[in-house]
Design an enzyme around this catalytic site. Structure first.
Site, PDB file in Angstrom:
ATOM      1  N   LYS A  17      -5.611 -14.083  11.105  1.00 23.89           N
ATOM      2  CA  LYS A  17      -5.033 -13.067  12.004  1.00 23.89           C
ATOM      3  C   LYS A  17      -4.783 -13.628  13.413  1.00 23.89           C
ATOM      4  O   LYS A  17      -3.763 -14.262  13.648  1.00 23.89           O
ATOM      5  CB  LYS A  17      -5.920 -11.819  12.049  1.00 23.89           C
ATOM      6  CG  LYS A  17      -5.939 -11.057  10.711  1.00 23.89           C
ATOM      7  CD  LYS A  17      -6.515  -9.669  10.911  1.00 23.89           C
ATOM      8  CE  LYS A  17      -6.738  -8.932   9.603  1.00 23.89           C
ATOM      9  NZ  LYS A  17      -5.557  -8.326   9.037  1.00 23.89           N
ATOM     10  N   TYR A  46     -14.451  -5.307   3.180  1.00 24.15           N
ATOM     11  CA  TYR A  46     -13.091  -5.656   2.755  1.00 24.15           C
ATOM     12  C   TYR A  46     -12.873  -7.125   3.107  1.00 24.15           C
ATOM     13  O   TYR A  46     -13.021  -7.519   4.267  1.00 24.15           O
ATOM     14  CB  TYR A  46     -12.034  -4.788   3.466  1.00 24.15           C
ATOM     15  CG  TYR A  46     -10.635  -5.244   3.111  1.00 24.15           C
ATOM     16  CD1 TYR A  46     -10.032  -4.841   1.918  1.00 24.15           C
ATOM     17  CD2 TYR A  46      -9.926  -6.114   3.937  1.00 24.15           C
ATOM     18  CE1 TYR A  46      -8.763  -5.292   1.566  1.00 24.15           C
ATOM     19  CE2 TYR A  46      -8.657  -6.564   3.589  1.00 24.15           C
ATOM     20  CZ  TYR A  46      -8.092  -6.145   2.409  1.00 24.15           C
ATOM     21  OH  TYR A  46      -6.834  -6.605   2.060  1.00 24.15           O
ATOM     22  N   TYR A  82       0.821  -1.222   0.000  1.00 24.38           N
ATOM     23  CA  TYR A  82       0.000   0.000   0.000  1.00 24.38           C
ATOM     24  C   TYR A  82       0.857   1.276   0.000  1.00 24.38           C
ATOM     25  O   TYR A  82       0.414   2.322   0.495  1.00 24.38           O
ATOM     26  CB  TYR A  82      -0.935   0.026   1.224  1.00 24.38           C
ATOM     27  CG  TYR A  82      -1.744  -1.243   1.410  1.00 24.38           C
ATOM     28  CD1 TYR A  82      -2.654  -1.663   0.440  1.00 24.38           C
ATOM     29  CD2 TYR A  82      -1.589  -2.045   2.546  1.00 24.38           C
ATOM     30  CE1 TYR A  82      -3.389  -2.825   0.605  1.00 24.38           C
ATOM     31  CE2 TYR A  82      -2.320  -3.210   2.704  1.00 24.38           C
ATOM     32  CZ  TYR A  82      -3.222  -3.589   1.734  1.00 24.38           C
ATOM     33  OH  TYR A  82      -3.946  -4.736   1.891  1.00 24.38           O
ATOM     34  N   ASP A  98     -16.963 -13.623   7.661  1.00 25.34           N
ATOM     35  CA  ASP A  98     -15.528 -13.363   7.596  1.00 25.34           C
ATOM     36  C   ASP A  98     -15.128 -12.805   8.957  1.00 25.34           C
ATOM     37  O   ASP A  98     -15.271 -11.615   9.227  1.00 25.34           O
ATOM     38  CB  ASP A  98     -15.258 -12.350   6.468  1.00 25.34           C
ATOM     39  CG  ASP A  98     -13.797 -11.935   6.405  1.00 25.34           C
ATOM     40  OD1 ASP A  98     -13.031 -12.279   7.319  1.00 25.34           O
ATOM     41  OD2 ASP A  98     -13.429 -11.249   5.431  1.00 25.34           O
TER      42      ASP A  98
HETATM   43  C1  PLP Z   1     -12.080  -8.936   7.341  1.00 30.33           C
HETATM   44  C2  PLP Z   1     -10.856  -9.347   6.603  1.00 30.33           C
HETATM   45  N1  PLP Z   1     -10.923 -10.375   5.736  1.00 30.33           N
HETATM   46  C3  PLP Z   1      -9.845 -10.799   5.057  1.00 30.33           C
HETATM   47  C4  PLP Z   1      -8.625 -10.185   5.217  1.00 30.33           C
HETATM   48  C5  PLP Z   1      -7.446 -10.670   4.430  1.00 30.33           C
HETATM   49  O1  PLP Z   1      -6.543 -11.344   5.252  1.00 30.33           O
HETATM   50  P1  PLP Z   1      -5.017 -11.512   4.792  1.00 30.33           P
HETATM   51  O2  PLP Z   1      -4.411 -10.165   4.838  1.00 30.33           O
HETATM   52  O3  PLP Z   1      -4.439 -12.456   5.819  1.00 30.33           O
HETATM   53  O4  PLP Z   1      -5.025 -12.105   3.434  1.00 30.33           O
HETATM   54  C6  PLP Z   1      -8.505  -9.114   6.092  1.00 30.33           C
HETATM   55  C7  PLP Z   1      -7.209  -8.431   6.283  1.00 30.33           C
HETATM   56  O5  PLP Z   1      -7.103  -7.341   6.821  1.00 30.33           O
HETATM   57  C8  PLP Z   1      -9.650  -8.670   6.814  1.00 30.33           C
HETATM   58  O6  PLP Z   1      -9.600  -7.633   7.663  1.00 30.33           O
END
Ligand code: PLP
Length: 394
Positions: free
Chosen positions: A269, A137, A9, A240
């Site tokens: 995470k 996202y 980024y 998610d």
């Molecule tokens: C809600 C959500 N889903 C998916 C992702 C993507 O995860 P990664 O960065 O481990 O690919 C993120 C990353 O910030 C996220 O906040």
């Protein structure tokens, strides 16, 4: 000396050199210069135990002495088996099957493929699109970009590369919304489902807290209402919980506030305490059992090389033990009280003309400005006071 590392980024022309981190302990990391900074970003929300936690470090060391990696294709090992059992135990009732992958984005790709194939195998071959929410996202891979907010998200340049899905308005009702506010959001969701359910395999959402899309919070009643709508329209529900999982919103999972079980749930995470990249996509019996059949189409064609990596699974198991043994939900409740007292109680922050909103949920505190310009220099301001901050947009 300039580094060959291409940072994420980053605007290459205007970026300033990235400070070098040489270590860390607890909530702080330490720079080469000796500067000790409190990491208020939690390293993109993953570092739930802080840096250098002795039990997590020891678990990785011990596992490294036994088995660093073996493929999960046709083989298994204790850390993968044990972690899967633990994830089934702690997630909402009914999520009984665990598919591993290596990052949150890939975990979401797995969820979308699983949902589409479920619908095809269940006699609904027309249901091949996803329904996502504006301001969402879900990751940076191609499949995930296609379900991120198409307008405000950061991927509009790649629109021609992406499959077209459906979007419903982002919920506007706050966490403690009235029934009327929630009903307003749910009727917007219902409208899209009524029109397009025949081609929708699954609704995806970051329950309660849309993270990178602006840290937008909504009501548990919206999440529960979405579950009911999905059942009504034979659409799978995918949570998610990559960012919301493991206490971020104040309960172990955001789903726990609404008391519902999604059909598919994605964790990453905090899964490994932030110590190694890994993800888990969990599914209910209903989803899993649709894949039991005779045709070659019944196999789920996905298998990242590092899925179920023993080091990642072992540290995830230790992370979970620490979380439970040391009453992290109690610690998060204490942190939440502190954040509320400091940021919300006297409403002093809201008095600033640049501040649009201040909100707190679990271990998440948000100060939203009217424009990103107002936040120029905030990182430096905080760093001078021993805190590492990295504003997202406004
Ligand atoms: C809600 C959500 N889903 C998916 C992702 C993507 O995860 P990664 O960065 O481990 O690919 C993120 C990353 O910030 C996220 O906040």
């Amino acid at each position: 000396m300039t580094t060959p590392v291409w940072h994420p980024y980053a605007h290459l022309k205007t970026q300033t050199p990235a400070p070098k981190v040489v270590g860390g302990d607890g909530a702080h990391f330490v720079l080469e210069s000796g500067e000790r900074l409190l990491d208020a970003t939690c390293s993109w929300w993953c570092m739930i135990h802080g840096y250098g936690h002795p039990r997590l470090v020891a678990a990785i060391r011990e596992q490294a002495g036994q088995l660093c990696h073996v493929m999960l294709g046709g083989l298994t090992h204790d850390p993968a088996d044990q972690l899967a059992r633990e994830l089934v135990r702690i997630t909402p009732a009914g999520l009984n099957h665990v598919f591993y992958s290596d990052s949150g984005s890939v975990g979401m790709e797995v969820a979308m493929k699983m949902a589409l194939q479920y619908q095809v195998l269940s006699g609904n071959p027309g249901k091949r699109k996803m329904l996502s929410l504006m301001k969402a996202y879900h990751g940076d891979t191609t499949g995930c970009m296609a379900v991120c907010d198409p307008e405000e998200g950061m991927h509009s340049l790649f629109a021609s590369l992406l499959p077209q899905h459906h979007f419903a308005p982002a919920p506007t009702a706050p966490f403690d919304a009235s029934d009327e506010q929630v009903e307003h959001d749910l009727s917007a969701l219902r409208e899209v489902l009524e029109r397009h359910h025949c081609e929708i395999a699954a609704l995806l959402m970051e329950p309660l807290l849309q993270a990178a899309g602006g840290l937008n919070m909504t009501s548990p009643a919206y999440v529960a209402g979405a579950r009911a709508l999905c059942d009504e329209f034979n659409v799978l529900l995918i949570f998610d919980e990559v960012a919301t999982g493991f206490g971020r919103t104040g309960k172990l999972f955001a789903a726990d506030y609404a008391g519902v079980t999604p059909d598919i749930m994605v964790l990453s995470k905090g899964l490994t305490g932030g110590y190694l990249g890994h993800a888990a996509t969990l599914a209910t019996d209903r989803v899993h059992n649709a894949f039991i059949g005779d045709s070659p189409q019944h196999a789920f064609m996905h298998g990242p090389t590092f899925m179920g990596n023993p080091l990642a699974c072992r540290v995830a198991l230790e992370s979970l033990r620490v979380f439970e043994e040391e009453d992290y939900l109690g610690k998060i409740a204490a942190l939440n009280r502190l954040l509320r007292r400091e940021l919300l109680e006297d409403r002093a922050l809201n008095a600033y003309p640049t501040v649009a909103d201040v909100r707190v949920l679990g271990a998440t505190a948000v100060i939203e400005a009217h424009s990103a310009d107002a936040l120029k220099g905030v990182g430096d301001f905080a760093r001078k006071r021993g805190v590492w901050l990295r504003p997202i947009g406004r």
